[in-house]
Design a protein around this motif. Structure first.
Motif, PDB file in Angstrom:
ATOM      1  N   GLY A  10      -5.188 -12.413  32.273  1.00 47.71           N
ATOM      2  CA  GLY A  10      -4.265 -11.307  32.476  1.00 47.71           C
ATOM      3  C   GLY A  10      -4.814  -9.957  32.070  1.00 47.71           C
ATOM      4  O   GLY A  10      -4.249  -8.915  32.415  1.00 47.71           O
ATOM      5  N   MET A  11      -5.944  -9.959  31.338  1.00 43.72           N
ATOM      6  CA  MET A  11      -6.475  -8.697  30.820  1.00 43.72           C
ATOM      7  C   MET A  11      -7.107  -7.837  31.911  1.00 43.72           C
ATOM      8  O   MET A  11      -7.059  -6.609  31.843  1.00 43.72           O
ATOM      9  N   TYR A  12      -7.678  -8.470  32.935  1.00 44.65           N
ATOM     10  CA  TYR A  12      -8.258  -7.675  34.021  1.00 44.65           C
ATOM     11  C   TYR A  12      -7.187  -6.815  34.683  1.00 44.65           C
ATOM     12  O   TYR A  12      -7.394  -5.614  34.917  1.00 44.65           O
ATOM     13  N   SER A  13      -6.049  -7.393  34.975  1.00 47.17           N
ATOM     14  CA  SER A  13      -4.977  -6.632  35.626  1.00 47.17           C
ATOM     15  C   SER A  13      -4.413  -5.574  34.691  1.00 47.17           C
ATOM     16  O   SER A  13      -4.024  -4.486  35.134  1.00 47.17           O
ATOM     17  N   LEU A  14      -4.390  -5.868  33.400  1.00 46.03           N
ATOM     18  CA  LEU A  14      -3.919  -4.875  32.431  1.00 46.03           C
ATOM     19  C   LEU A  14      -4.836  -3.655  32.430  1.00 46.03           C
ATOM     20  O   LEU A  14      -4.370  -2.505  32.482  1.00 46.03           O
ATOM     21  N   LEU A  15      -6.144  -3.892  32.376  1.00 50.59           N
ATOM     22  CA  LEU A  15      -7.088  -2.773  32.378  1.00 50.59           C
ATOM     23  C   LEU A  15      -7.008  -1.989  33.685  1.00 50.59           C
ATOM     24  O   LEU A  15      -7.083  -0.751  33.692  1.00 50.59           O
ATOM     25  N   GLU A  16      -6.859  -2.697  34.788  1.00 52.52           N
ATOM     26  CA  GLU A  16      -6.729  -2.016  36.084  1.00 52.52           C
ATOM     27  C   GLU A  16      -5.481  -1.144  36.123  1.00 52.52           C
ATOM     28  O   GLU A  16      -5.497  -0.039  36.691  1.00 52.52           O
ATOM     29  N   ALA A  17      -4.406  -1.617  35.516  1.00 56.29           N
ATOM     30  CA  ALA A  17      -3.174  -0.824  35.476  1.00 56.29           C
ATOM     31  C   ALA A  17      -3.361   0.438  34.644  1.00 56.29           C
ATOM     32  O   ALA A  17      -2.884   1.520  35.015  1.00 56.29           O
ATOM     33  N   LEU A  18      -4.059   0.317  33.512  1.00 59.59           N
ATOM     34  CA  LEU A  18      -4.346   1.502  32.703  1.00 59.59           C
ATOM     35  C   LEU A  18      -5.189   2.501  33.488  1.00 59.59           C
ATOM     36  O   LEU A  18      -4.910   3.710  33.494  1.00 59.59           O
ATOM     37  N   GLU A  19      -6.214   2.000  34.135  1.00 60.86           N
ATOM     38  CA  GLU A  19      -7.126   2.875  34.875  1.00 60.86           C
ATOM     39  C   GLU A  19      -6.427   3.538  36.066  1.00 60.86           C
ATOM     40  O   GLU A  19      -6.719   4.690  36.398  1.00 60.86           O
ATOM     41  N   ALA A  20      -5.496   2.833  36.679  1.00 61.97           N
ATOM     42  CA  ALA A  20      -4.763   3.410  37.802  1.00 61.97           C
ATOM     43  C   ALA A  20      -3.929   4.605  37.367  1.00 61.97           C
ATOM     44  O   ALA A  20      -3.700   5.539  38.146  1.00 61.97           O
ATOM     45  N   GLN A  21      -3.493   4.588  36.112  1.00 59.41           N
ATOM     46  CA  GLN A  21      -2.714   5.707  35.566  1.00 59.41           C
ATOM     47  C   GLN A  21      -3.609   6.714  34.833  1.00 59.41           C
ATOM     48  O   GLN A  21      -3.103   7.631  34.189  1.00 59.41           O
ATOM     49  N   GLU A  22      -4.929   6.515  34.913  1.00 58.79           N
ATOM     50  CA  GLU A  22      -5.910   7.378  34.254  1.00 58.79           C
ATOM     51  C   GLU A  22      -5.678   7.451  32.744  1.00 58.79           C
ATOM     52  O   GLU A  22      -5.843   8.506  32.121  1.00 58.79           O
ATOM     53  N   ILE A  23      -5.312   6.313  32.173  1.00 57.61           N
ATOM     54  CA  ILE A  23      -5.137   6.205  30.731  1.00 57.61           C
ATOM     55  C   ILE A  23      -6.403   5.568  30.145  1.00 57.61           C
ATOM     56  O   ILE A  23      -6.743   4.435  30.492  1.00 57.61           O
ATOM     57  N   PRO A  24      -7.118   6.288  29.306  1.00 58.91           N
ATOM     58  CA  PRO A  24      -8.372   5.745  28.776  1.00 58.91           C
ATOM     59  C   PRO A  24      -8.139   4.561  27.846  1.00 58.91           C
ATOM     60  O   PRO A  24      -7.137   4.510  27.120  1.00 58.91           O
ATOM     61  N   LEU A  69      -8.547  12.968  21.569  1.00 66.10           N
ATOM     62  CA  LEU A  69      -7.134  12.776  21.293  1.00 66.10           C
ATOM     63  C   LEU A  69      -6.908  12.718  19.786  1.00 66.10           C
ATOM     64  O   LEU A  69      -7.826  12.421  19.018  1.00 66.10           O
ATOM     65  N   ALA A  70      -5.682  12.994  19.387  1.00 68.11           N
ATOM     66  CA  ALA A  70      -5.290  12.773  18.001  1.00 68.11           C
ATOM     67  C   ALA A  70      -5.059  11.283  17.800  1.00 68.11           C
ATOM     68  O   ALA A  70      -4.642  10.574  18.727  1.00 68.11           O
ATOM     69  N   ALA A  71      -5.330  10.779  16.606  1.00 68.17           N
ATOM     70  CA  ALA A  71      -5.167   9.346  16.342  1.00 68.17           C
ATOM     71  C   ALA A  71      -3.745   8.884  16.612  1.00 68.17           C
ATOM     72  O   ALA A  71      -3.521   7.780  17.126  1.00 68.17           O
ATOM     73  N   GLU A  72      -2.766   9.728  16.293  1.00 63.85           N
ATOM     74  CA  GLU A  72      -1.374   9.331  16.482  1.00 63.85           C
ATOM     75  C   GLU A  72      -0.965   9.231  17.949  1.00 63.85           C
ATOM     76  O   GLU A  72       0.120   8.731  18.268  1.00 63.85           O
ATOM     77  N   MET A  80       2.228   8.242  23.711  1.00 61.93           N
ATOM     78  CA  MET A  80       0.973   7.525  23.633  1.00 61.93           C
ATOM     79  C   MET A  80       0.099   7.851  24.844  1.00 61.93           C
ATOM     80  O   MET A  80       0.596   7.905  25.974  1.00 61.93           O
ATOM     81  N   LYS A  81      -1.198   8.080  24.590  1.00 65.34           N
ATOM     82  CA  LYS A  81      -2.081   8.555  25.663  1.00 65.34           C
ATOM     83  C   LYS A  81      -3.340   7.703  25.868  1.00 65.34           C
ATOM     84  O   LYS A  81      -4.114   7.971  26.782  1.00 65.34           O
ATOM     85  N   ALA A  82      -3.557   6.703  25.005  1.00 67.73           N
ATOM     86  CA  ALA A  82      -4.754   5.859  25.139  1.00 67.73           C
ATOM     87  C   ALA A  82      -4.512   4.536  24.427  1.00 67.73           C
ATOM     88  O   ALA A  82      -3.649   4.427  23.558  1.00 67.73           O
ATOM     89  N   VAL A  83      -5.312   3.539  24.809  1.00 68.18           N
ATOM     90  CA  VAL A  83      -5.225   2.217  24.185  1.00 68.18           C
ATOM     91  C   VAL A  83      -6.599   1.839  23.655  1.00 68.18           C
ATOM     92  O   VAL A  83      -7.599   1.891  24.381  1.00 68.18           O
ATOM     93  N   LEU A  84      -6.637   1.451  22.394  1.00 69.21           N
ATOM     94  CA  LEU A  84      -7.872   0.966  21.767  1.00 69.21           C
ATOM     95  C   LEU A  84      -7.676  -0.495  21.385  1.00 69.21           C
ATOM     96  O   LEU A  84      -6.615  -0.887  20.917  1.00 69.21           O
ATOM     97  N   PHE A  85      -8.707  -1.282  21.619  1.00 71.80           N
ATOM     98  CA  PHE A  85      -8.643  -2.717  21.367  1.00 71.80           C
ATOM     99  C   PHE A  85      -9.675  -3.131  20.323  1.00 71.80           C
ATOM    100  O   PHE A  85     -10.782  -2.588  20.282  1.00 71.80           O
TER     101      PHE A  85
END
Length: 227
Positions: free
Chosen positions: A90-104, A157-160, A1-6
């Motif tokens: 808790g969502m702010y810290s979640l987004l910051e964690a994604l961004e720290a790993q450069e995960i879009p 990215l590919a959808a999968e 997995m390479k990205a998270v969509l909400f």
């Protein structure tokens, strides 16, 4: 997995309080019985039409009078879009964690673009969001997978390779149809008619809190990113 969509309302951002405020004000203006906050909350993911229908159950949704009330609701919401709205706890810290790993991360929503953009701007998320797909961008909205494919394409990215998180069956249906890993956000605005059997949604995973969501995302994303 390479990205998270909400999904937006009820998944990434807790918008219910502003909708409750406006709907209950409409009830008082019309001298009608005030709709309970908990009931309004269950209709947020169903959109403006469903929320306004709580105030005017006797009107057909295609009635010009109903449509005028719906537009009044949207205008009121657009004018004060983030009075009591914020990210879920808790969502702010979640987004910051994604961004720290450069995960879009991005958003695929059935909320109109003018409202979605105004909301992101009010919460200072515009520059951080890698992609925003709204109904105006596609010919078919969720539960069709078209918006999911478009979001993946726009972040190259590919959808999968994407995870999709949502709080409505159409979110899970769209994500599954596109081949994405789907997470049901059970902390969100679960529609009354679907909330009794969440396993029937056939999501790959169910989370009850944002910390649970972050733990699941770490398992799917961060282990590989740290190798």
């Amino acid at each position: 997995m390479k990205a998270v969509l909400f999904d937006l309302d009820g998944t990434l951002i807790d918008t219910a309080a502003d909708f409750i405020r406006i709907i209950q004000h409409m009830c008082r203006e019309e001298g009608r019985e005030v709709v309970a906050a908990d009931l309004i909350r269950t209709q947020v993911s169903e959109g403006a039409r469903a929320m306004v229908k709580l105030v005017y159950p006797e009107l057909d949704v295609d009635d010009p009078i109903f449509l005028a009330h719906r537009q009044r609701f949207l205008d009121s919401y657009g004018a004060d879009i983030a009075v009591d709205t914020d990210l879920f706890s808790g969502m702010y810290s979640l987004l910051e964690a994604l961004e720290a790993q450069e995960i879009p991360w991005g958003i695929v929503t059935n909320k109109p673009r003018w409202l979605s953009e105004a909301l992101l701007q009010a919460l200072n998320l515009t520059a951080r969001c890698a992609v925003l797909v709204c109904p105006e961008d596609v010919t078919k909205t969720k539960p069709d997978p078209e918006p999911m494919y478009l979001a993946a394409k726009q972040i190259h990215l590919a959808a999968e390779d994407c995870i999709y998180v949502g709080d409505h069956p159409r979110d899970i249906d769209a994500g599954r149809a596109a081949g994405m890993y789907t997470i049901l956000a059970a902390y969100g605005y679960l529609p009354l008619q679907y909330k009794d059997d969440l396993t029937a949604w056939q999501a790959d995973c169910i989370v009850n809190t944002v910390p649970e969501l972050q733990q699941q995302l770490e398992a799917l994303l961060f282990a590989k990113a740290s190798v």
